[in-house]
Design an enzyme around this catalytic site. Structure first.
Site, PDB file in Angstrom:
ATOM      1  N   GLU A  17       5.384  -0.164   2.546  1.00  0.00           N
ATOM      2  CA  GLU A  17       5.911   0.393   1.285  1.00  0.00           C
ATOM      3  C   GLU A  17       5.750   1.903   1.377  1.00  0.00           C
ATOM      4  O   GLU A  17       4.661   2.436   1.146  1.00  0.00           O
ATOM      5  CB  GLU A  17       5.126  -0.173   0.094  1.00  0.00           C
ATOM      6  CG  GLU A  17       5.307  -1.661  -0.130  1.00  0.00           C
ATOM      7  CD  GLU A  17       6.674  -2.001  -0.719  1.00  0.00           C
ATOM      8  OE1 GLU A  17       7.338  -1.104  -1.272  1.00  0.00           O
ATOM      9  OE2 GLU A  17       7.087  -3.173  -0.608  1.00  0.00           O
TER      10      GLU A  17
ATOM     11  N   CYS B  65       5.985   6.936  -6.353  1.00  0.00           N
ATOM     12  CA  CYS B  65       6.829   6.752  -5.161  1.00  0.00           C
ATOM     13  C   CYS B  65       8.304   6.676  -5.501  1.00  0.00           C
ATOM     14  O   CYS B  65       9.142   7.124  -4.731  1.00  0.00           O
ATOM     15  CB  CYS B  65       6.395   5.507  -4.401  1.00  0.00           C
ATOM     16  SG  CYS B  65       6.401   4.025  -5.416  1.00  0.00           S
TER      17      CYS B  65
ATOM     18  N   THR C 268       5.395   7.816   4.887  1.00  0.00           N
ATOM     19  CA  THR C 268       6.166   7.372   6.050  1.00  0.00           C
ATOM     20  C   THR C 268       5.441   7.756   7.348  1.00  0.00           C
ATOM     21  O   THR C 268       5.419   6.980   8.307  1.00  0.00           O
ATOM     22  CB  THR C 268       7.582   7.993   5.995  1.00  0.00           C
ATOM     23  OG1 THR C 268       8.179   7.584   4.753  1.00  0.00           O
ATOM     24  CG2 THR C 268       8.456   7.535   7.135  1.00  0.00           C
TER      25      THR C 268
ATOM     26  N   GLY D  62       1.976   3.790   1.395  1.00  0.00           N
ATOM     27  CA  GLY D  62       1.617   5.196   1.608  1.00  0.00           C
ATOM     28  C   GLY D  62       2.773   5.953   2.217  1.00  0.00           C
ATOM     29  O   GLY D  62       3.927   5.539   2.108  1.00  0.00           O
TER      30      GLY D  62
ATOM     31  N   VAL E 207       2.149   8.072   7.958  1.00  0.00           N
ATOM     32  CA  VAL E 207       1.043   7.141   8.263  1.00  0.00           C
ATOM     33  C   VAL E 207       1.593   5.726   8.497  1.00  0.00           C
ATOM     34  O   VAL E 207       1.059   4.972   9.309  1.00  0.00           O
ATOM     35  CB  VAL E 207      -0.041   7.180   7.153  1.00  0.00           C
ATOM     36  CG1 VAL E 207      -1.136   6.160   7.426  1.00  0.00           C
ATOM     37  CG2 VAL E 207      -0.641   8.574   7.055  1.00  0.00           C
ATOM     38  N   GLY E 208       2.692   5.404   7.828  1.00  0.00           N
ATOM     39  CA  GLY E 208       3.331   4.100   8.052  1.00  0.00           C
ATOM     40  C   GLY E 208       3.622   3.860   9.538  1.00  0.00           C
ATOM     41  O   GLY E 208       3.461   2.752  10.047  1.00  0.00           O
TER      42      GLY E 208
HETATM   43  P1  NAD Z   1      -2.891   7.944   0.934  1.00  0.00           P
HETATM   44  O1  NAD Z   1      -3.323   9.261   1.498  1.00  0.00           O
HETATM   45  O2  NAD Z   1      -3.685   7.329  -0.141  1.00  0.00           O
HETATM   46  O3  NAD Z   1      -2.718   6.962   2.181  1.00  0.00           O
HETATM   47  C1  NAD Z   1      -2.383   5.601   2.043  1.00  0.00           C
HETATM   48  C2  NAD Z   1      -3.379   4.786   2.841  1.00  0.00           C
HETATM   49  O4  NAD Z   1      -3.349   5.175   4.215  1.00  0.00           O
HETATM   50  C3  NAD Z   1      -4.812   4.989   2.378  1.00  0.00           C
HETATM   51  O5  NAD Z   1      -5.453   3.725   2.346  1.00  0.00           O
HETATM   52  C4  NAD Z   1      -5.385   5.920   3.409  1.00  0.00           C
HETATM   53  O6  NAD Z   1      -6.791   5.789   3.525  1.00  0.00           O
HETATM   54  C5  NAD Z   1      -4.657   5.503   4.669  1.00  0.00           C
HETATM   55  N1  NAD Z   1      -4.510   6.546   5.670  1.00  0.00           N
HETATM   56  C6  NAD Z   1      -4.212   7.853   5.455  1.00  0.00           C
HETATM   57  N2  NAD Z   1      -4.128   8.508   6.633  1.00  0.00           N
HETATM   58  C7  NAD Z   1      -4.361   7.603   7.608  1.00  0.00           C
HETATM   59  C8  NAD Z   1      -4.393   7.650   9.054  1.00  0.00           C
HETATM   60  N3  NAD Z   1      -4.157   8.787   9.709  1.00  0.00           N
HETATM   61  N4  NAD Z   1      -4.664   6.509   9.723  1.00  0.00           N
HETATM   62  C9  NAD Z   1      -4.874   5.358   9.058  1.00  0.00           C
HETATM   63  N5  NAD Z   1      -4.849   5.244   7.702  1.00  0.00           N
HETATM   64  C10 NAD Z   1      -4.616   6.347   6.990  1.00  0.00           C
HETATM   65  O7  NAD Z   1      -1.458   8.026   0.354  1.00  0.00           O
HETATM   66  P2  NAD Z   1      -0.271   8.942   0.730  1.00  0.00           P
HETATM   67  O8  NAD Z   1       0.188   8.539   2.084  1.00  0.00           O
HETATM   68  O9  NAD Z   1      -0.508  10.370   0.413  1.00  0.00           O
HETATM   69  O10 NAD Z   1       0.702   8.327  -0.403  1.00  0.00           O
HETATM   70  C11 NAD Z   1       1.759   8.989  -0.874  1.00  0.00           C
HETATM   71  C12 NAD Z   1       3.009   8.435  -0.224  1.00  0.00           C
HETATM   72  O11 NAD Z   1       3.067   7.049  -0.429  1.00  0.00           O
HETATM   73  C13 NAD Z   1       4.278   9.003  -0.802  1.00  0.00           C
HETATM   74  O12 NAD Z   1       5.195   9.202   0.228  1.00  0.00           O
HETATM   75  C14 NAD Z   1       4.756   7.890  -1.704  1.00  0.00           C
HETATM   76  O13 NAD Z   1       6.135   7.907  -1.915  1.00  0.00           O
HETATM   77  C15 NAD Z   1       4.322   6.687  -0.946  1.00  0.00           C
HETATM   78  N6  NAD Z   1       4.145   5.570  -1.860  1.00  0.00           N
HETATM   79  C16 NAD Z   1       4.964   4.497  -1.712  1.00  0.00           C
HETATM   80  C17 NAD Z   1       4.862   3.432  -2.598  1.00  0.00           C
HETATM   81  C18 NAD Z   1       5.759   2.248  -2.484  1.00  0.00           C
HETATM   82  O14 NAD Z   1       5.547   1.292  -3.213  1.00  0.00           O
HETATM   83  N7  NAD Z   1       6.756   2.251  -1.621  1.00  0.00           N
HETATM   84  C19 NAD Z   1       3.905   3.468  -3.618  1.00  0.00           C
HETATM   85  C20 NAD Z   1       3.096   4.579  -3.718  1.00  0.00           C
HETATM   86  C21 NAD Z   1       3.209   5.622  -2.826  1.00  0.00           C
END
Ligand code: NAD
Length: 459
Positions: free
Chosen positions: A214, A248, A194, A192, A196-197
């Site tokens: 990731e 991504c 950065t 997801g 939330v990471g």
């Molecule tokens: P998303 O909103 O689906 O979130 C990812 C996960 O985090 C979900 O399971 C969601 O429920 C959880 N989440 C969201 N907010 C949270 C919080 N505050 N606390 C705990 N958990 C939480 O996805 P996103 O973040 O919008 O994804 C898009 C991003 O992910 C982009 O930056 C994209 O580049 C990156 N991405 C990376 C890869 C990779 O393989 N490196 C793949 C796909 C997407």
């Protein structure tokens, strides 16, 4: 809305009991589960396509190619190699251990959490799970709440195929995930943003849980005069337009000379017509943006920009046409965040040296793309920049090579997966020294015992 019939502590407790029982350890069990997962995908192509369409309005072909086929290939590759990967390793030793056995055992971590993102909702949840199962772990899968139809598909169908003693789906948004993250896991694999990471990493630190993150970022493309501009435009725009730019490793922005900028726009006009006809909006092969909120965000990035192609926005249908921006400045809003949409800004640079400096002035990207036939320039860029992964003369495709590690570096993530790298990610390598208890072995050991008399000193 969510189909959780047990709380996070109950789920983790159930899975921990299963793990302790040793049920997931035999390779035969893991193989059976992977074959069941394979069956789930093959027997549910239509429901999967429907769920992904409901969530993202993706074309059927894209879902089959980028989600189902990718997962099936990953399972096939894992099944082909699982016996070889799981064998204990025999590292080389010195004369000091000539009488002993020295080996590395592969321990599964235990109960692991895999969190997926919405943009490839099935792939990003299940692809790491393949490695986690292959390595012998129990798994909690947490699909993204922003792709609820795919989340529901997994919550209802996975228990029909996978052993519920060992593998569970837990659904939810921020409140549910926050509760889940209070549990102690043995490994967390997160895909997801950065932002939330960092939340995931902080909660993992509470229990010193190892993680793979990731994440995302702005992946640059460099294009020079030695490359065929039309072919480059085709490959760059495919990477930018697949899933309407919500990938991504989509090329985020283009670095090229002023002269190539013009040629690229002309070639792009031709390519986009070939891909989607005169009106991408009516093409069944062009996707939509996840939500109106994201359309608004992307439309904000276009304010005041020099639009060379596209720029059409329809908030109601979540549509943004493939868009190219000219003469973009590094300080423009579109260069301040990952675009995650079908907008390609072009920044002009003089040469490969300028491109290297530009890339190095920013966060380390998840992917880097170089279009060039100048071997020396390609080598210069590769050896003087840092990126999660690279494709030369194409975009996105390094993702499809099972033998390459896939992952980010710096703010685009840590750790990697795919193929054997997934198996390794979910495996603790336990070094074992099995000593000989015989008389000769004991004689060889004696110099380390006190008293440290002169005769025992090496120097
Ligand atoms: P998303 O909103 O689906 O979130 C990812 C996960 O985090 C979900 O399971 C969601 O429920 C959880 N989440 C969201 N907010 C949270 C919080 N505050 N606390 C705990 N958990 C939480 O996805 P996103 O973040 O919008 O994804 C898009 C991003 O992910 C982009 O930056 C994209 O580049 C990156 N991405 C990376 C890869 C990779 O393989 N490196 C793949 C796909 C997407």
């Amino acid at each position: 809305m969510w189909q959780n019939n047990k709380s996070p502590p109950e789920i983790v407790n159930d899975l921990r009991n299963t793990f302790q029982s040793g049920k997931t350890k035999p390779i035969g069990y893991r193989v059976k589960q992977l074959k069941s997962l394979e069956r789930m995908l093959k027997e549910n192509i239509e429901p999967i396509v429907q769920a992904v369409t409901d969530d993202l309005n993706k074309s059927k072909q894209e879902t089959i190619l980028m989600e189902i086929d990718f997962l099936l290939n990953e399972i096939k590759y894992t099944l082909m190699h699982i016996y070889e990967w799981s064998k204990p390793e025999k590292p080389s030793t010195t004369i000091a251990n000539v009488l002993d056995s020295v080996y590395i055992l592969h321990d599964p971590y235990g109960v692991v959490l895999v969190m997926g993102a919405w943009n490839y909702p099935l792939l990003l949840t299940l692809s790491p799970v393949i490695g986690a199962i292959a390595a012998g772990n129990c798994v909690v899968m947490k699909p993204s709440d922003l792709s609820p139809a795919t989340s529901k598909f997994l919550a209802t169908r996975a228990p029909e195929y996978l052993d519920v003693d060992s593998y569970r789906v837990y659904e939810g948004g921020i409140p549910e995930t926050t509760e889940l993250l209070k549990e102690r896991f043995d490994y967390i694999f997160y895909t997801g943003s950065t932002t939330v990471g960092k939340i995931i990493q902080a909660s993992a630190a509470e229990h010193l849980t190892p993680t793979t993150l990731e994440l995302g970022g702005k992946s640059p493309v460099y294009l020079d005069r030695s490359a065929d501009v039309y072919t480059a435009a085709k490959r760059i725009l495919w990477g930018k337009c697949v899933n309407a730019g919500q990938t991504c490793i989509a090329p985020d922005y283009l670095l090229c000379s002023k002269e190539i900028q013009g040629e690229f726009v002309n070639a792009s006009r031709k390519v986009l017509k070939e891909f989607f006809g005169n009106d991408p909006k009516s093409s069944p092969d062009y996707g939509r943006i996840l939500s109106e909120r994201h359309v608004q965000r992307l439309s904000g990035l276009l304010k005041g920009a020099n639009v060379a192609l596209g720029g059409e926005i329809d908030v109601a249908t979540k549509y943004i046409s493939p868009t190219i921006l000219l003469d973009v400045k590094p300080t423009d809003p579109v260069m301040q965040e990952e675009i995650f949409g079908p907008i390609l800004p072009i920044i002009t640079v003089e040469n490969a040296f300028d491109a290297i400096n530009f890339i190095n002035s920013r966060e380390k990207p998840l992917a880097l793309y170089i279009f060039s036939n100048y071997k020396r320039d390609v080598e210069q860029i590769l050896s003087n920049t840092s990126a999660g992964g690279v494709t030369v003369n194409d975009t996105v495709m390094h993702l499809t090579v099972h033998s390459l590690p896939f992952g980010g570096v710096g703010s685009s993530g840590m750790g990697n997966y795919h193929g054997k790298y997934s198996y390794d990610t979910f495996t603790h390598k336990k070094g074992v020294l099995h000593k000989n208890l015989g008389v000769i072995g004991e004689t060889l050991s004696s110099p380390r015992y006190p008293p440290y008399t002169k005769g025992k000193l090496t120097y």
